[in-house]
Design a protein around this motif. Structure first.
Motif, PDB file in Angstrom:
ATOM      1  N   LEU A   1      17.002  25.056 101.878  1.00 25.93           N
ATOM      2  CA  LEU A   1      18.003  24.469 100.991  1.00 25.93           C
ATOM      3  C   LEU A   1      19.175  24.082 101.882  1.00 25.93           C
ATOM      4  N   LYS A   2      19.325  22.792 102.148  1.00 24.97           N
ATOM      5  CA  LYS A   2      20.321  22.331 103.116  1.00 24.97           C
ATOM      6  C   LYS A   2      21.718  22.220 102.513  1.00 24.97           C
TER       7      LYS A   2
ATOM      8  N   LEU B   1      14.964  22.661  91.974  1.00 23.89           N
ATOM      9  CA  LEU B   1      14.538  22.270  93.314  1.00 23.89           C
ATOM     10  C   LEU B   1      13.349  23.111  93.772  1.00 23.89           C
ATOM     11  N   LEU B   2      13.367  24.405  93.480  1.00 23.61           N
ATOM     12  CA  LEU B   2      12.287  25.290  93.929  1.00 23.61           C
ATOM     13  C   LEU B   2      11.053  25.255  93.029  1.00 23.61           C
TER      14      LEU B   2
ATOM     15  N   TYR C   1       8.615  30.839 100.840  1.00 24.27           N
ATOM     16  CA  TYR C   1       9.988  31.312 100.969  1.00 24.27           C
ATOM     17  C   TYR C   1      10.971  30.154 100.944  1.00 24.27           C
ATOM     18  N   ALA C   2      12.157  30.459 100.426  1.00 25.52           N
ATOM     19  CA  ALA C   2      13.290  29.542 100.472  1.00 25.52           C
ATOM     20  C   ALA C   2      14.340  30.179 101.369  1.00 25.52           C
ATOM     21  N   THR C   3      15.057  29.356 102.107  1.00 26.79           N
ATOM     22  CA  THR C   3      16.114  29.837 102.984  1.00 26.79           C
ATOM     23  C   THR C   3      17.322  28.924 102.863  1.00 26.79           C
ATOM     24  N   LEU C   4      18.479  29.464 103.123  1.00 26.79           N
ATOM     25  CA  LEU C   4      19.719  28.696 103.114  1.00 26.79           C
ATOM     26  C   LEU C   4      20.700  29.344 104.068  1.00 26.79           C
TER      27      LEU C   4
ATOM     28  N   THR D   1      25.725  32.585 107.720  1.00 33.19           N
ATOM     29  CA  THR D   1      24.747  33.633 107.447  1.00 33.19           C
ATOM     30  C   THR D   1      23.482  32.977 106.926  1.00 33.19           C
ATOM     31  N   VAL D   2      22.347  33.307 107.537  1.00 34.33           N
ATOM     32  CA  VAL D   2      21.051  32.798 107.097  1.00 34.33           C
ATOM     33  C   VAL D   2      20.492  33.773 106.083  1.00 34.33           C
ATOM     34  N   MET D   3      20.096  33.242 104.939  1.00 39.76           N
ATOM     35  CA  MET D   3      19.561  34.067 103.845  1.00 39.76           C
ATOM     36  C   MET D   3      18.195  33.533 103.438  1.00 39.76           C
ATOM     37  N   THR D   4      17.352  34.393 102.895  1.00 41.38           N
ATOM     38  CA  THR D   4      16.042  33.977 102.432  1.00 41.38           C
ATOM     39  C   THR D   4      15.623  34.783 101.217  1.00 41.38           C
ATOM     40  N   ARG D   5      14.645  34.222 100.503  1.00 38.27           N
ATOM     41  CA  ARG D   5      14.050  34.890  99.344  1.00 38.27           C
ATOM     42  C   ARG D   5      12.717  34.222  99.046  1.00 38.27           C
ATOM     43  N   PRO D   6      11.862  34.872  98.268  1.00 36.16           N
ATOM     44  CA  PRO D   6      10.644  34.191  97.824  1.00 36.16           C
ATOM     45  C   PRO D   6      11.017  32.956  96.986  1.00 36.16           C
ATOM     46  N   SER D   7      10.220  31.933  97.096  1.00 32.77           N
ATOM     47  CA  SER D   7      10.508  30.699  96.356  1.00 32.77           C
ATOM     48  C   SER D   7      10.410  30.885  94.852  1.00 32.77           C
ATOM     49  N   ARG D   8       9.582  31.833  94.420  1.00 32.93           N
ATOM     50  CA  ARG D   8       9.401  32.057  92.974  1.00 32.93           C
ATOM     51  C   ARG D   8       9.833  33.455  92.604  1.00 32.93           C
TER      52      ARG D   8
END
Length: 177
Positions: free
Chosen positions: A101-102, A123-124, A131-134, A170-177
């Motif tokens: 996610l830019k 978006l997701l 995974y999604a990251t931002l 800070t780089v963050m991530t989570r499962p896309s769903r």
């Protein structure tokens, strides 16, 4: 607010570029004097991101006017996104493609209405990446933006400075769903 939000998804930049620039300028107005946040610099990043694999944008419209946006694209193992992340992210996030996610932003009048979350989730919704990251400036909004992303399930995995003009993010991530 009683106006209905219309979410529109774009997979090509040309159809959304003008509206993305307009709403970006409104969302980031207090920061536009900083080099990394200038509309022209954003336009250059947007043009680059728009050519990357898996580009997708979601814009929110109220009465035909753009009031929020998010866009991202697919990143692969070895992508510069992951190369700039320190410490190196765990393999579970990088061994398969992820959606990065830019940018995400909502006009001031629409903040606190759930619009950002609706845009994010739209978006997701159709993404296949696990995974999604931002990246987020942890100090932005006195930490409220970071806390918001945590409430959406994102977790810190490292830091990155995407450009010399950018703050350390800070780089963050989570499962896309």
């Amino acid at each position: 607010m009683t106006t209905t939000i219309d979410l529109r998804t774009f997979t090509a930049l040309d159809a959304a570029r003008g509206d993305l620039l307009d709403v970006y300028a409104e969302v980031r107005a207090p920061l536009l004097h900083l080099p990394n946040y200038a509309v022209t610099v954003f336009g250059e990043r947007l043009d680059r991101h728009g050519t990357e694999p898996g580009f997708m944008a979601v814009l929110a419209y109220a009465d035909g006017h753009p009031v929020g946006y998010a866009y991202g694209n697919r990143i692969e193992h070895g992508d510069r996104y992951w190369q700039r992340t320190s410490p190196a992210p765990p393999a579970q996030y990088t061994e398969r493609p992820a959606v990065a996610l830019k940018e995400i932003g909502v006009s001031p009048a629409w903040r606190g209405t759930g619009t950002a979350r609706r845009i994010h989730d739209a978006l997701l919704a159709s993404r296949e990446e696990p995974y999604a990251t931002l990246m987020v400036n942890k100090a932005a909004g006195d930490g409220k933006v970071h806390a918001l992303y945590e409430s959406w399930g994102y977790r810190d995995i490292g830091q990155s400075q995407p450009s010399a003009a950018s703050p350390v993010l800070t780089v963050m991530t989570r499962p896309s769903r």
